[in-house]
Design a protein around this motif. Structure first.
Motif, PDB file in Angstrom:
ATOM      1  N   THR A 131      44.424  25.047  30.327  1.00 10.58           N
ATOM      2  CA  THR A 131      43.389  26.051  30.573  1.00 10.58           C
ATOM      3  C   THR A 131      43.708  27.305  29.778  1.00 10.58           C
ATOM      4  OG1 THR A 131      44.537  27.006  32.477  1.00 10.58           O
ATOM      5  CG2 THR A 131      43.007  25.190  32.911  1.00 10.58           C
ATOM      6  N   LEU A 132      42.653  28.025  29.446  1.00  8.86           N
ATOM      7  CA  LEU A 132      42.786  29.302  28.754  1.00  8.86           C
ATOM      8  C   LEU A 132      41.646  30.192  29.226  1.00  8.86           C
ATOM      9  CD1 LEU A 132      44.406  30.869  26.610  1.00  8.86           C
ATOM     10  CD2 LEU A 132      42.725  30.080  24.915  1.00  8.86           C
ATOM     11  N   GLY A 133      41.997  31.433  29.636  1.00 10.93           N
ATOM     12  CA  GLY A 133      40.953  32.302  30.136  1.00 10.93           C
ATOM     13  C   GLY A 133      41.391  33.736  30.231  1.00 10.93           C
ATOM     14  N   VAL A 134      40.568  34.550  30.866  1.00 10.18           N
ATOM     15  CA  VAL A 134      40.854  35.965  31.082  1.00 10.18           C
ATOM     16  C   VAL A 134      41.159  36.174  32.550  1.00 10.18           C
ATOM     17  CG1 VAL A 134      39.435  36.732  29.154  1.00 10.18           C
ATOM     18  CG2 VAL A 134      38.404  36.469  31.413  1.00 10.18           C
ATOM     19  N   SER A 135      41.999  37.192  32.834  1.00 11.91           N
ATOM     20  CA  SER A 135      42.430  37.432  34.208  1.00 11.91           C
ATOM     21  C   SER A 135      42.352  38.915  34.530  1.00 11.91           C
ATOM     22  CB  SER A 135      43.874  36.949  34.410  1.00 11.91           C
ATOM     23  OG  SER A 135      43.987  35.577  34.140  1.00 11.91           O
ATOM     24  N   HIS A 136      42.319  39.185  35.847  1.00 11.01           N
ATOM     25  CA  HIS A 136      42.359  40.568  36.304  1.00 11.01           C
ATOM     26  C   HIS A 136      42.839  40.565  37.747  1.00 11.01           C
ATOM     27  CE1 HIS A 136      41.226  44.710  37.245  1.00 11.01           C
ATOM     28  NE2 HIS A 136      41.086  44.903  35.923  1.00 11.01           N
ATOM     29  N   ALA A 137      43.654  41.557  38.085  1.00 16.56           N
ATOM     30  CA  ALA A 137      44.101  41.714  39.464  1.00 16.56           C
ATOM     31  C   ALA A 137      42.966  42.286  40.294  1.00 16.56           C
ATOM     32  CB  ALA A 137      45.321  42.622  39.516  1.00 16.56           C
ATOM     33  N   VAL A 138      42.850  41.821  41.536  1.00 20.30           N
ATOM     34  CA  VAL A 138      41.745  42.268  42.390  1.00 20.30           C
ATOM     35  C   VAL A 138      42.244  42.959  43.655  1.00 20.30           C
ATOM     36  CG1 VAL A 138      40.140  40.537  41.541  1.00 20.30           C
ATOM     37  CG2 VAL A 138      41.629  39.979  43.467  1.00 20.30           C
ATOM     38  N   GLY A 139      43.530  42.979  43.893  1.00 17.38           N
ATOM     39  CA  GLY A 139      44.053  43.625  45.088  1.00 17.38           C
ATOM     40  C   GLY A 139      44.756  44.925  44.751  1.00 17.38           C
ATOM     41  N   ALA A 140      44.735  45.882  45.698  1.00 18.34           N
ATOM     42  CA  ALA A 140      45.427  47.160  45.504  1.00 18.34           C
ATOM     43  C   ALA A 140      46.936  46.955  45.675  1.00 18.34           C
ATOM     44  CB  ALA A 140      44.907  48.184  46.505  1.00 18.34           C
ATOM     45  N   PRO A 141      47.766  47.672  44.909  1.00 18.30           N
ATOM     46  CA  PRO A 141      47.372  48.660  43.877  1.00 18.30           C
ATOM     47  C   PRO A 141      47.260  48.048  42.492  1.00 18.30           C
ATOM     48  CG  PRO A 141      49.716  48.804  44.224  1.00 18.30           C
ATOM     49  CD  PRO A 141      49.236  47.719  45.146  1.00 18.30           C
ATOM     50  N   GLN A 142      47.443  46.715  42.396  1.00 17.36           N
ATOM     51  CA  GLN A 142      47.540  46.106  41.070  1.00 17.36           C
ATOM     52  C   GLN A 142      46.262  46.268  40.251  1.00 17.36           C
ATOM     53  OE1 GLN A 142      48.445  44.666  43.896  1.00 17.36           O
ATOM     54  NE2 GLN A 142      50.530  43.802  43.729  1.00 17.36           N
ATOM     55  N   TYR A 143      45.093  46.272  40.929  1.00 16.04           N
ATOM     56  CA  TYR A 143      43.862  46.324  40.141  1.00 16.04           C
ATOM     57  C   TYR A 143      43.725  47.645  39.384  1.00 16.04           C
ATOM     58  CZ  TYR A 143      41.439  49.459  43.403  1.00 16.04           C
ATOM     59  OH  TYR A 143      41.063  50.543  44.152  1.00 16.04           O
ATOM     60  N   ARG A 144      44.472  48.751  39.839  1.00 13.68           N
ATOM     61  CA  ARG A 144      44.437  50.022  39.114  1.00 13.68           C
ATOM     62  C   ARG A 144      45.530  50.078  38.051  1.00 13.68           C
ATOM     63  NH1 ARG A 144      45.930  54.142  41.042  1.00 13.68           N
ATOM     64  NH2 ARG A 144      44.605  55.641  39.938  1.00 13.68           N
ATOM     65  N   GLU A 145      46.661  49.496  38.401  1.00 10.90           N
ATOM     66  CA  GLU A 145      47.825  49.659  37.538  1.00 10.90           C
ATOM     67  C   GLU A 145      47.841  48.675  36.369  1.00 10.90           C
ATOM     68  OE1 GLU A 145      51.193  49.379  40.068  1.00 10.90           O
ATOM     69  OE2 GLU A 145      50.671  51.166  41.241  1.00 10.90           O
ATOM     70  N   PHE A 146      46.952  47.625  36.449  1.00 14.24           N
ATOM     71  CA  PHE A 146      46.913  46.640  35.370  1.00 14.24           C
ATOM     72  C   PHE A 146      45.466  46.432  34.939  1.00 14.24           C
ATOM     73  CE2 PHE A 146      50.643  45.566  37.934  1.00 14.24           C
ATOM     74  CZ  PHE A 146      51.637  45.607  36.968  1.00 14.24           C
ATOM     75  N   GLY A 147      45.277  46.190  33.681  1.00 18.78           N
ATOM     76  CA  GLY A 147      43.949  45.931  33.154  1.00 18.78           C
ATOM     77  C   GLY A 147      43.708  44.440  32.973  1.00 18.78           C
ATOM     78  N   PHE A 148      42.676  44.127  32.195  1.00 18.00           N
ATOM     79  CA  PHE A 148      42.379  42.728  31.912  1.00 18.00           C
ATOM     80  C   PHE A 148      43.504  42.110  31.089  1.00 18.00           C
ATOM     81  CE2 PHE A 148      38.115  44.110  32.962  1.00 18.00           C
ATOM     82  CZ  PHE A 148      37.620  43.017  33.664  1.00 18.00           C
ATOM     83  N   GLY A 149      43.619  40.807  31.232  1.00 17.63           N
ATOM     84  CA  GLY A 149      44.631  40.100  30.476  1.00 17.63           C
ATOM     85  C   GLY A 149      44.227  38.666  30.239  1.00 17.63           C
ATOM     86  N   GLY A 150      45.171  37.878  29.811  1.00 13.29           N
ATOM     87  CA  GLY A 150      44.910  36.475  29.536  1.00 13.29           C
ATOM     88  C   GLY A 150      45.722  35.577  30.447  1.00 13.29           C
ATOM     89  N   ALA A 151      45.249  34.342  30.619  1.00 14.43           N
ATOM     90  CA  ALA A 151      45.930  33.361  31.464  1.00 14.43           C
ATOM     91  C   ALA A 151      45.877  32.011  30.789  1.00 14.43           C
ATOM     92  CB  ALA A 151      45.295  33.293  32.843  1.00 14.43           C
TER      93      ALA A 151
END
Length: 462
Positions: free
Chosen positions: A35-55
């Protein structure tokens, strides 16, 4: 650096478990997926401290059947640097990395190549320098491509949970979602055989070498329908599978022989009286029933010339079942016939003495036949004289015979006199005709039947 040792042990444990049960499902091909895709954290506080990324991930599915498989997966997630923490005491985390290894199940609801799927696995995840428990869940849709069924391509959505220890600076669990594309590659699909050509594949056919039919029972699926008694009614529909019978619409008797409980040669399904021996008739309401015998003289009504008066069996159809005739008296169809004529004086109702003998015999016959309850004595005249005169004379003559019968011992309640004058001529003539001057005796009521109507009057010719 990732703790590849822990990750590898997690995946290996899943693969070993899968291999242990693999031998009984060797007909299903192994499939490797990436698999190859895009990722993002959805829980606090990670969703503020990290941006979009890859998986990305790689997995191996070992099928347990067409709908279920055990899957081992390894993968990683890289998240871009996001905003600074709200707590000034915490340093900016920079980029986020998660490396994980899981073992779990993959489900194919349609149990067919391609279509929807879902998977869930549990294992370990490494973030930074620490190894933590992790859960990976995904769902997607496969599109089978290629003529040999080796490739799957389709979208997927995933969810990764990293469980954080309570003693860390950021104790909140990490929740990461991913969207992307999955590509699968497997061994060439084996064609499902059907050696007997009955459209039931050999792997589902309980009788793979004998053409049969599809059933819901794995023990008989693909097997021919049996007919042990060779009566053309298949055993699964035959209520009597070991005894030849015939096809009926009733499941309780379908395939069973036709019964004849009373042994009268009329089968029970046609017999209106299946427990009493009878005779065959064209009337369904009486077919197989004993013949009716209203006067109970042992002569069936269908053969009885006197069905309402007990009699005896004779060879003559006109008297069979009628009371035994004397030398001068007999019964035919409710009429008492005398071989002698009752004579009257000229133009008089008086019975001549010469006819008293036949009247006495008639009285004895009536008294010997108690089933006869009522007799009509009908007086008739010829066409000479006036109509009124003939009517009066015929009545008086009928009354004379009635009185004489009572004198000879007949109960008067069993006798009634009627006059018809010249309305029922036996010989159609206006001349004096002896045959028209007569007295007739009709049985009008018996012990076993209602009143019998007298015959309709004959038409007098002009």
């Amino acid at each position: 650096m990732p703790d590849w040792k822990s990750i590898s042990l997690s995946v290996l444990s899943g693969l070993v478990l899968t291999t242990a049960v693999r031998s009984s499902h060797a007909d299903e091909p192994l499939r490797a997926r990436a698999t190859l895709g895009v990722s993002h954290a959805v829980g606090a506080p990670q969703y503020r401290e990290f941006g979009f990324g890859g998986a990305g991930s790689a997995s191996l599915e070992l099928p347990l059947g067409r709908a279920l498989g055990i899957e081992g997966k390894i993968g990683g997630i890289l998240l871009a640097e996001g905003a600074a923490p709200r707590d000034p005491a915490l340093a900016k985390p920079g980029t986020g990395t998660v490396f994980f290894g899981t073992a779990g199940l993959r489900v194919h609801p349609f149990a067919a190549p391609g279509g929807p799927w879902t998977s869930a696995g549990f294992g370990v995840a490494q973030t930074g320098s620490r190894t933590r428990p992790g859960v990976d869940v995904a769902l997607g849709w496969d599109f089978r491509v290629g003529s040999e069924g080796r490739w799957d391509v389709g979208p997927f959505a995933g969810y990764t949970l990293v469980i954080q220890p309570d003693d860390t600076l950021r104790p909140n669990d990490a929740h990461i979602v991913s969207l992307g594309i999955q590509v699968g590659l497997g061994a060439r699909e084996r064609a499902r055989g059907d050696r007997d050509g009955d459209t039931v594949f050999d792997d589902e056919d309980a009788c793979p070498d004998v053409p049969g039919i599809r059933t819901g029972d794995p023990k008989t699926n693909g097997c021919p329908r049996g007919d042990r008694d060779n009566d053309t009614v298949f055993d699964d529909e035959d209520a009597c599978p070991d005894v030849p019978g015939r096809r009926t619409d009733d499941p309780k008797t379908n395939g069973c022989p036709r019964g004849d409980r009373d042994n009268d040669t009329v089968f029970d399904d046609e017999d209106a009286c299946p427990d009493v021996p009878g005779v065959r008739s064209a009337d369904p309401s009486t077919n197989g029933c004993p013949p009716k015998d209203r006067d109970q003289d042992g002569v069936p009504d269908t053969e009885d010339a006197c069905p309402d008066v007990a009699g005896v069996r004779t060879q003559d159809p006109s008297t069979n079942g009628c009371p035994p005739a004397s030398e001068s008296i007999r019964v035919e169809n409710d009429r008492i016939l005398l071989d002698e004529v009752i004579l009257f004086d000229l133009n008089s109702p008086r019975v001549r003495h010469a006819s008293w003998g036949i009247v006495r015999k008639l009285a004895e016959f009536i008294n010997a036949t108690p089933d006869i309850l009522s007799i009509s004595i009908e007086g008739h005249a010829d066409a000479t004289g006036t109509e009124r005169h003939n009517l009066v004379l015929s009545r008086e003559r009928a009354e004379s015979v009635r009185r004489l019968l009572v004198r000879f011992g007949v109960d008067q309640s069993r006798l009634e006199a009627e006059a018809f004058g010249r309305s029922r001529l036996k010989v159609q003539t206006k001349r004096a005709e002896a045959a028209n001057r007569r007295v007739e005796f009709w049985i009008t009521r018996t012990r076993t039947a209602p009143s019998v109507q007298s015959p309709a009057p004959a038409q007098e010719t002009p």
